[in-house]
Design a protein around this motif. Structure first.
Motif, PDB file in Angstrom:
ATOM      1  N   THR A  48       6.963  -2.745  11.155  1.00  0.00           N
ATOM      2  CA  THR A  48       6.188  -2.227  10.023  1.00  0.00           C
ATOM      3  C   THR A  48       6.641  -2.823   8.698  1.00  0.00           C
ATOM      4  OG1 THR A  48       5.817  -0.132  11.176  1.00  0.00           O
ATOM      5  CG2 THR A  48       5.497  -0.137   8.798  1.00  0.00           C
ATOM      6  N   GLN A  94       5.518  -5.890   6.604  1.00  0.00           N
ATOM      7  CA  GLN A  94       4.381  -5.776   5.685  1.00  0.00           C
ATOM      8  C   GLN A  94       4.820  -5.420   4.272  1.00  0.00           C
ATOM      9  OE1 GLN A  94       1.784  -2.860   7.484  1.00  0.00           O
ATOM     10  NE2 GLN A  94       1.486  -4.065   9.345  1.00  0.00           N
ATOM     11  N   ARG A  95       6.112  -5.135   4.103  1.00  0.00           N
ATOM     12  CA  ARG A  95       6.660  -4.796   2.787  1.00  0.00           C
ATOM     13  C   ARG A  95       7.885  -5.676   2.531  1.00  0.00           C
ATOM     14  NH1 ARG A  95       6.816   1.728   3.889  1.00  0.00           N
ATOM     15  NH2 ARG A  95       4.778   1.868   4.902  1.00  0.00           N
ATOM     16  N   SER A 150       3.435  -4.121  15.259  1.00  0.00           N
ATOM     17  CA  SER A 150       3.020  -3.833  13.889  1.00  0.00           C
ATOM     18  C   SER A 150       1.752  -2.995  13.883  1.00  0.00           C
ATOM     19  CB  SER A 150       2.743  -5.140  13.126  1.00  0.00           C
ATOM     20  OG  SER A 150       3.871  -5.977  13.111  1.00  0.00           O
ATOM     21  N   ARG A 195      -1.801  -1.807  12.179  1.00  0.00           N
ATOM     22  CA  ARG A 195      -2.802  -2.262  11.217  1.00  0.00           C
ATOM     23  C   ARG A 195      -3.429  -1.033  10.586  1.00  0.00           C
ATOM     24  NH1 ARG A 195      -8.045  -5.319  13.185  1.00  0.00           N
ATOM     25  NH2 ARG A 195      -6.500  -6.702  14.143  1.00  0.00           N
ATOM     26  N   SER A 215      -3.195  -1.999   5.052  1.00  0.00           N
ATOM     27  CA  SER A 215      -2.002  -2.771   5.397  1.00  0.00           C
ATOM     28  C   SER A 215      -1.953  -4.075   4.611  1.00  0.00           C
ATOM     29  CB  SER A 215      -1.997  -3.106   6.892  1.00  0.00           C
ATOM     30  OG  SER A 215      -1.744  -1.964   7.662  1.00  0.00           O
ATOM     31  N   SER A 216      -0.730  -4.457   4.249  1.00  0.00           N
ATOM     32  CA  SER A 216      -0.512  -5.789   3.700  1.00  0.00           C
ATOM     33  C   SER A 216      -0.320  -6.770   4.846  1.00  0.00           C
ATOM     34  CB  SER A 216       0.735  -5.800   2.804  1.00  0.00           C
ATOM     35  OG  SER A 216       0.612  -4.866   1.759  1.00  0.00           O
ATOM     36  N   GLY A 228       1.699  -9.124   6.961  1.00  0.00           N
ATOM     37  CA  GLY A 228       3.129  -9.188   7.214  1.00  0.00           C
ATOM     38  C   GLY A 228       3.717 -10.544   6.891  1.00  0.00           C
ATOM     39  N   GLU A 263      -0.261  -6.511  17.237  1.00  0.00           N
ATOM     40  CA  GLU A 263      -0.777  -5.635  16.190  1.00  0.00           C
ATOM     41  C   GLU A 263      -1.592  -4.514  16.815  1.00  0.00           C
ATOM     42  OE1 GLU A 263      -2.234  -6.676  11.815  1.00  0.00           O
ATOM     43  OE2 GLU A 263      -3.768  -7.113  13.310  1.00  0.00           O
TER      44      GLU A 263
END
Length: 385
Positions: free
Chosen positions: A8, A11-12, A41, A43, A47-48, A50, A63
Motif C-alpha cells: 500500500t 502509493q505514498r 496493492s 486500487r 489511489s495514487s 505506486g 493489484e
C-alpha cells in the motif's frame, strides 16, 4: 517460498513508511535469490500510482480493486486490511505475509510479520482524540498482537510495544532503518547555490526538516530561534523545510501564523515541498540541523542529516539518542531556553560542528539497507521453519 508484501505505502512514496518499503524491497532483491515476492496493492477510488522500484522477475505486482469504492477512503482501507488482502493471499498461494506498517488482518491467511515503526496513537493521547481513531487503534492493536513476529526499528520502540501491546519480547525483532546512498556530503558549490536559489535560502542557515505534526515540536523550534540575539538571526536564517500537510487539521498546525506572531517574517524561510534530489545539498550546506522532536520511533531525518555530515542538535527523548549516538548535541525538547542556548553555542563553535560532522558520517555507516534486508530475511526464515 511465496512471500506476500502489503505494498500500500508504495502509493505514498514521500512518507517515511513509503521510503522504508521502497528501499527494503530493493535490498531484498539484491540479497535474496531464492524466494518469490508478491507485492499486493489495493486500487482505491483515489489511489495514487505506486512508485515501484526496479526489481527482478522474482517480484510480481498484484493489484486488487476495492469492493467499497463508494464508501470513501477509510472504509476502503479497512476493507483492504481485513478482507481484500486475505483473499489476495489465498488466491496467490502466499506462504508468508508481511505487513510493513502497524496493521494486520484479524484472520491471518498465512504466518504473518508486522513492522511496527512506532506506537504513537497508543502513547500520545492527542493522536487518538477522535472516536474513529480510538476504534481503529483498538482494532489494529488486537490484530497486530496475533501476528507471528513483530519487526520494529529501535529498542525504544520495542519497549513501548511490550508495554502497550503486551507482546512477548521473544516475538519482537529490532531491525534499524537506513537511508539511500544519495544522502552524502555535497560539496559542489554550484549544486548548493542552485538549491539555495530555488528555495530562497541565504548563504548561512539553521535547518529544520522533518514534518509538521504536533510531536515534531516546530512551534518550539521557532521560539528557540526567536530567543537568539538579533545579530545572530540576521546572519543565520531559519529554514523550515517540507510540504505543509493537512493545513487546518488540529494535529498539523500551520507554522506561518506563529512566525508572524514572533516577528520572524524576514528571517524564516518556509520552503514548501523539497525535491528528492535537493535534500542532500540542503542538509550538507546547513550550519546546524535542528530536530527537537517530542517522540520518534526512529528518527529517519536525523540519520539523513548525519549521512550528509551535518552538525545535529536533537532531542534527548525517545529513540533519537539511540540513533544519533555520540554524533549529536542533545537538548530537552520541552525547554526552549535549553534549545536556544545549544543553537547559539554550536553556531559559535566551528570546531565542535566539525567534530559532530565527522562523528555523524561515521555513525551513519552503521546503518545500511543490505543489513536491514539480511535481518528481515532472517525473520522470514525463522517463521518458515
Amino acid at each position: 517460498m511465496r512471500i506476500g508484501v502489503n505494498a500500500t505505502f508504495l502509493q505514498r512514496p514521500a512518507t517515511g513508511m513509503g521510503q522504508h518499503l521502497f528501499h527494503l524491497l530493493k535490498g531484498l532483491d539484491a540479497y535474496d535469490n531464492e524466494n518469490t515476492y508478491i507485492l499486493l496493492s489495493p486500487r482505491f477510488r483515489h489511489s495514487s500510482i505506486g512508485r515501484f522500484p526496479q526489481l527482478s522477475e522474482r517480484f510480481q505486482n498484484i493489484e486488487v480493486v476495492s469492493a467499497l469504492r463508494r464508501f470513501g477512503e477509510h472504509f476502503e482501507s479497512l476493507w483492504w486490511e481485513q478482507v481484500g488482502i486475505v483473499r489476495a493471499c489465498q488466491k496467490e498461494n502466499i506462504n508468508l505475509l508481511h505487513f510493513p506498517y502497524f496493521a494486520a488482518p484479524l484472520i491471518l491467511p498465512a504466518p504473518t510479520v508486522v513492522t511496527v515503526h512506532d506506537v504513537i496513537p497508543l502513547v500520545m493521547p492527542e493522536y487518538r482524540a477522535r472516536a474513529r481513531s480510538r476504534m481503529y487503534s483498538s482494532l489494529v492493536s488486537m490484530t497486530v498482537g496475533r501476528a507471528d513476529a513483530i519487526i520494529t526499528v529501535s529498542e525504544y520502540s520495542k519497549r513501548d510495544i511490550i508495554r502497550t501491546l503486551r507482546i512477548p519480547e521473544e516475538r519482537i525483532h529490532v531491525i534499524g532503518n537506513a537511508v539511500d546512498a544519495s544522502y552524502r556530503p555535497i560539496t559542489d558549490a554550484r549544486v548548493i547555490d542552485a538549491v539555495r536559489e530555488r528555495y530562497g535560502i541565504g548563504p548561512k542557515y539553521i535547518l529544520y526538516f522533518g514534518g509538521f505534526d504536533l510531536r515534531k515540536n516546530v512551534s518550539r523550534v521557532l521560539e528557540a530561534y526567536a530567543r537568539l540575539p538579533a545579530t545572530t538571526r540576521a546572519e543565520y536564517q531559519l529554514v523550515i523545510a517540507g510540504r505543509l500537510h493537512l493545513l487546518g487539521h488540529r494535529l498539523y498546525p500551520d507554522p506561518r501564523p506563529r512566525i508572524r506572531e514572533l516577528g520572524l517574517d524576514d528571517s524564516v524561510v518556509v520552503t514548501g515541498q523539497i525535491r528528492e534530489q535537493d535534500k542532500a545539498p540542503l542538509y550538507s550546506a546547513a550550519t546546524v540541523y535542528l530536530f527537537p522532536s517530542l517522540y520518534e520511533g526512529f528518527g529517519l531525518e536525523v540519520l539523513e542529516a548525519m549521512a550528509c555530515g551535518a552538525a545535529v542538535i536533537t532531542s534527548n527523548l525517545s529513540a533519537l539518542p539511540e540513533v544519533a549516538g555520540d554524533a549529536a548535541r542533545y537538548v530537552d525538547p520541552y525547554n526552549v531556553a535549553d534549545t536556544s542556548q545549544a543553537i547559539e553555542e554550536l553556531l559559535e563553535d566551528a570546531d565542535e560542528r566539525e567534530e559532530l560532522g565527522r562523528r555523524a558520517l561515521a555513525r551513519a555507516q552503521d546503518f545500511s539497507w543490505r543489513r536491514v534486508a539480511e535481518q528481515t530475511l532472517d525473520v522470514y526464515k525463522q517463521l518458515a521453519r
